[in-house]
Design a protein around this motif. Structure first.
Motif, mmCIF file in Angstrom:
data_model
loop_
_atom_site.group_PDB
_atom_site.id
_atom_site.type_symbol
_atom_site.label_atom_id
_atom_site.label_comp_id
_atom_site.label_asym_id
_atom_site.label_seq_id
_atom_site.Cartn_x
_atom_site.Cartn_y
_atom_site.Cartn_z
ATOM 1 N N ILE A 1 -24.184 28.289 -4.609
ATOM 2 C CA ILE A 1 -22.837 27.716 -4.103
ATOM 3 C C ILE A 1 -23.403 26.532 -3.028
ATOM 4 O O ILE A 1 -24.183 26.570 -2.092
ATOM 5 C CB ILE A 1 -22.028 28.676 -3.192
ATOM 6 N N PHE B 1 -11.834 33.437 1.000
ATOM 7 C CA PHE B 1 -11.910 32.740 -0.340
ATOM 8 C C PHE B 1 -10.994 33.003 -1.423
ATOM 9 O O PHE B 1 -10.490 33.979 -1.567
ATOM 10 C CB PHE B 1 -13.455 33.160 -0.800
ATOM 11 N N LEU C 1 -23.214 39.987 -7.235
ATOM 12 C CA LEU C 1 -23.886 38.810 -6.631
ATOM 13 C C LEU C 1 -23.939 38.954 -5.055
ATOM 14 O O LEU C 1 -22.462 38.605 -4.530
ATOM 15 C CB LEU C 1 -23.487 37.627 -7.222
ATOM 16 N N PHE D 1 -24.758 36.880 -1.417
ATOM 17 C CA PHE D 1 -24.851 35.703 -0.668
ATOM 18 C C PHE D 1 -25.207 35.665 0.718
ATOM 19 O O PHE D 1 -24.235 36.371 1.359
ATOM 20 C CB PHE D 1 -23.627 34.496 -1.138
ATOM 21 N N TYR E 1 -22.278 37.698 2.126
ATOM 22 C CA TYR E 1 -20.873 38.290 1.302
ATOM 23 C C TYR E 1 -21.426 38.795 -0.239
ATOM 24 O O TYR E 1 -22.629 38.667 -0.457
ATOM 25 C CB TYR E 1 -20.502 36.793 0.797
ATOM 26 N N GLN F 1 -19.880 38.795 -4.168
ATOM 27 C CA GLN F 1 -19.163 38.274 -5.106
ATOM 28 C C GLN F 1 -19.120 39.201 -6.486
ATOM 29 O O GLN F 1 -20.069 39.669 -6.923
ATOM 30 C CB GLN F 1 -19.673 36.991 -5.577
#
Lengths: 110, 113
Positions: free
Chosen positions: A43, A100, B88, B90, B35, B37
């Motif tokens: 990202i 988000f 996933l 992060f 985080y 995902q």
């Protein structure tokens, strides 16, 4: 209802087209972020804005605080722009936690 | 070297195993985040730390723990991995002023079988 809504969820465009991705939010914010996630997963932060408009190369981000809405525009799109674009809003105050959106998958065809 | 480095990049582990995901940063930022995902969902906050002695739970902390070993290092542990922790992950950093946005690691793809 999600606090951050993005549209469209998926977008396919031809190379050279002008692209717009929209983000609406329902809470007060300190700033809005546009992020790019490539197929490999990483990202990258594109923009952070709290008012007005920012431009970087072919990318333009705008925000309307009164309407709680932001747009990300890509001019002269290219296949390398294919990625997931994520909108995130930061909460007010010192915590500035991010909430988000679920992302917009953009595919630009040659 | 990347500003935020996550290891491993990919990991397959068995149900019930303990696993640690590591994150280190060279940004000099005090604030660090983990985080998760999942497909079709936005990133969700697991834990965050505003400095070495300040660690806070995020919205989905159950089943996870963290350790802030130094300003530059923030590790996430799954004490007893379960299949719905396949995701996933992060790590990210930010500066306290918020002026410089967030920097994300490249992610760790974790599969629990």
């Amino acid at each position: 209802k999600n606090e951050v809504e993005q549209s469209p969820q998926n977008l396919t465009a031809q190379e050279g087209e002008f692209i717009t991705i929209n983000c609406s939010y329902s809470v007060g914010i300190s700033a809005l972020h546009w992020l790019q996630q490539h197929p490999g997963g990483g990202i990258v932060s594109l923009f952070m804005l709290s008012s007005g408009k920012k431009k970087h190369g072919r990318l333009i981000a705008t925000i309307n605080i009164q309407e709680k809405h932001s747009s990300l525009h890509i001019t002269a799109s290219h296949p390398r722009d294919s990625a997931v674009y994520i909108c995130a809003v930061g909460s007010p105050g010192s915590a500035r936690q991010l909430t988000f959106g679920s992302g917009t998958q953009l595919t630009v065809l040659p | 070297d990347a500003d935020v480095t996550q290891t491993p990049r990919n990991r397959i582990t068995k149900t019930g195993k303990r696993i640690m995901l590591e994150c280190s940063q060279t940004k000099g930022h005090d604030r660090m985040y983990w985080y998760r995902q999942d497909p079709g969902l936005g990133l969700r906050l697991i834990y965050y730390s505003f400095d070495v002695k300040d660690i806070n739970k995020g919205e989905i902390s159950d089943g996870y723990s963290v350790s802030r070993q130094a300003q530059a290092k923030f590790s996430l542990s799954l004490e007893s991995a379960i299949p719905n922790q396949t995701a996933l992950y992060f790590c990210a950093t930010s500066d306290p002023t918020g002026a410089y946005g967030y920097t994300f690691g490249s992610g760790t793809r974790l599969t629990v079988v």
